[in-house]
Scaffold this motif. Sequence first.
Motif, short mmCIF file in Angstrom:
data_model
loop_
_atom_site.label_atom_id
_atom_site.label_comp_id
_atom_site.label_asym_id
_atom_site.label_seq_id
_atom_site.Cartn_x
_atom_site.Cartn_y
_atom_site.Cartn_z
N UNK A 68 22.89 22.12 -7.57
CA UNK A 68 23.84 21.04 -7.31
C UNK A 68 23.25 19.72 -7.82
N UNK A 69 21.98 19.50 -7.54
CA UNK A 69 21.30 18.27 -7.98
C UNK A 69 21.40 18.12 -9.50
N UNK A 70 21.08 19.19 -10.21
CA UNK A 70 21.12 19.13 -11.68
C UNK A 70 22.55 18.94 -12.19
N UNK A 71 23.50 19.67 -11.61
CA UNK A 71 24.88 19.56 -12.09
C UNK A 71 25.48 18.18 -11.81
N UNK A 72 25.11 17.59 -10.66
CA UNK A 72 25.64 16.26 -10.33
C UNK A 72 25.15 15.22 -11.33
N UNK A 73 23.95 15.42 -11.84
CA UNK A 73 23.43 14.45 -12.81
C UNK A 73 24.20 14.49 -14.13
N UNK A 74 24.81 15.64 -14.42
CA UNK A 74 25.50 15.80 -15.70
C UNK A 74 27.01 15.56 -15.60
N UNK A 75 27.57 15.57 -14.38
CA UNK A 75 29.03 15.54 -14.24
C UNK A 75 29.58 14.13 -14.29
N UNK A 76 30.50 13.85 -15.21
CA UNK A 76 31.08 12.51 -15.27
C UNK A 76 31.91 12.25 -14.01
N UNK A 77 31.75 11.07 -13.44
CA UNK A 77 32.53 10.71 -12.25
C UNK A 77 31.90 11.15 -10.94
N UNK A 78 30.82 11.93 -11.03
CA UNK A 78 30.10 12.34 -9.82
C UNK A 78 28.66 11.86 -9.96
N UNK A 79 28.12 11.36 -8.85
CA UNK A 79 26.72 10.89 -8.87
C UNK A 79 25.96 11.58 -7.75
N UNK A 80 24.65 11.63 -7.92
CA UNK A 80 23.82 12.25 -6.90
C UNK A 80 23.14 11.17 -6.07
N UNK A 81 23.21 11.35 -4.76
CA UNK A 81 22.52 10.44 -3.85
C UNK A 81 21.21 11.06 -3.38
N UNK A 82 20.79 10.71 -2.17
CA UNK A 82 19.54 11.24 -1.63
C UNK A 82 19.63 12.74 -1.35
N UNK A 83 18.48 13.40 -1.43
CA UNK A 83 18.39 14.81 -1.07
C UNK A 83 17.59 14.92 0.23
#
Lengths: 382, 382
Positions: free
Chosen positions: A15-30
Amino acid sequence: MKAAILGFGTVGVGVYEMLQAAPGLDVGLVFVRPGKDDAPFKTSELDRILSDPTIDAVVEVMGGVEPAYSYVSACLMAGKHVVSSNKALVAAHGLELEALAREKGVGFLFSAACGGAIPFLHNLALAVESDRIVSVGGILNGTTNFMLDAMQTDGSQYADVLRQAQQLGYAEADPSADVSGLDALRKIMLACAVAWGKLPVEGLLHEGIESLTAEDVAHFMGKGLVCRLLASASISENGKLCAFVQPMLFPAGAPETSVKKNFNLAKYHGVNSGDILLMGQGAGRYPTASAVLRDLSDIRSGRRAMFPAGLAAACADNAEVLCRYYVRTERKAAALFPFAEIEDDNVVVRGVTKPVSVKLMHETASRLRKDGMPIFFAALED
Amino acid sequence: MKAAILGFGTVGVGVYEMLQAAPGLDVGLVFVRPGKDDAPFKTSELDRILSDPTIDAVVEVMGGVEPAYSYVSACLMAGKHVVSSNKALVAAHGLELEALAREKGVGFLFSAACGGAIPFLHNLALAVESDRIVSVGGILNGTTNFMLDAMQTDGSQYADVLRQAQQLGYAEADPSADVSGLDALRKIMLACAVAWGKLPVEGLLHEGIESLTAEDVAHFMGKGLVCRLLASASISENGKLCAFVQPMLFPAGAPETSVKKNFNLAKYHGVNSGDILLMGQGAGRYPTASAVLRDLSDIRSGRRAMFPAGLAAACADNAEVLCRYYVRTERKAAALFPFAEIEDDNVVVRGVTKPVSVKLMHETASRLRKDGMPIFFAALED
């Protein structure tokens, strides 16, 4: 939309890796356990996520009921959308979490908890809004499907394919939840709740594949049949719910027989849509993470709930569903079954019964096993 | 949400009935041709729909490019959401309609135009937001699948199964759009546009099933193979699109071989999700209507677009995709094909080629037919 992640295991990393690549979605804290917060993007303090106004959603991929339940409740209370891949959590606390999410007006979706990459619950939830669903089910456990497929392909014994599945990472060191059918049962509970607003909590029956032998498989194959572990649920006209897991035998050419290795097949039947079948990878880092991200996209588009309004606990009643069963047991137990045809080698009997209720079959098998008697059974597709 | 309906044929009646039963959805006026407005809920004046502020959405199930295009444009201009089941319309005018819907901030969805009851485009559109899709395709025409399944099951000739399909209402009086592969081609065009924002308008190739004989089928079956009509599309690393329709041969146990009668199978492959397959009824009153209502629910939940932003026209290039082909032709044409194995009865040759490009194969067949030479070809699944 920015999403924090609870848990950084197989799926969490995906999920962390995919969020970094998905336009319109960002990754916050884990969020990780104390001592594991060895990078700036990790934290072991849930409050840092709860109090961060830039975090819109939280992805829970920890697994297990606690502390996941406490954490997810806190996130919903704090007004965060929640996406979970945790079938144990949603099966155990779906009612409370759904009520809390509705009260707070946030999204609570959990596609990844049933069928992995397959968008099963998502489509079921959407179908429910305009169609009447009469049955749901499928091959919802990849571990046992891998084992069944291998036994059929190689003629191997159960113990050998279990070891092979463990070596490949498809089965856990303690495989009991998978091979007993409990994992598939939890998943079909979620599908019942999505389809009918009834989360079955009692009366469920699950028979796994632990009693299957290479000799059984050779016997089926001689008749052109393929064994799969099926989760099934349906609702009667008067609202009676049935939900159970059991091995089933399918003729060559049935869609279930084309489900190879650790793939899953999920299906539902709508009065208007007819049969809808969905196949894909039921587990794994990126397949499961892809379902989590789909749910996040869905929340971003405006969707909030997967369960229908008015979700309630329910009892399953498997006394009215009738199946013909293949049964293999000891000769001295044969009289317990209404066999329509039978093969008898003086020690072991194998036969096909007249239609008997799912409840009676599962209970009879359980009683026999208590008496130390071996039995394997599988329903025939009629 | 209240929806008006343009067209009151097979699907229109299904949508009308389903809207009356669906909670949260209401039915508005039904637009029909002058003289057909024989009930208060029908009108032949589009303005009554356009100017009715209680009508939020319009369902277009008329079929054909005109007047559907003019009417749908007018509805979008008037700020109505549009749900369409019309593949010809969306293939021909998807770019303009998408741009208009975005400009007006209304929804434009068309799941029912590809795959009938199967939620194919819906899931593809959702997957695109967080995954990279590398291929799309499937069995997208139910008429030809019914015919192929019947030829395989009964050993019937093409003309007989076509007549049977027409009698059962699966094929139209003029079946050419179905049997030539054009219908499946229009559907894969929509899938390309949803998956990659590229609506292919040139360079598309379609080979149907018109040249298939009972002898070909007997030949495949002898080798354990099953013929299906497949639509396929993929995109290369450098953005080159390929999209075509052709018969394909599958070994027993492949999911495609479990698609019986007039069912469809749609699939996509995402880098993260892996293969996702969806099966169900590809046509019919209630299956198609169920897809329309799903789209309306989806709009109600907040979704607006099925095409990604930046949709553009594109050319397909089928020169780089290589397939091994089964070919049956006259002996004197055999030298045109790079056969790896061949069976020759002095008049007819049947063989399997070395890998050749899709473009070359389709063009060679077309040239041969211009010279009056018979040929059937089908790609092998590798």
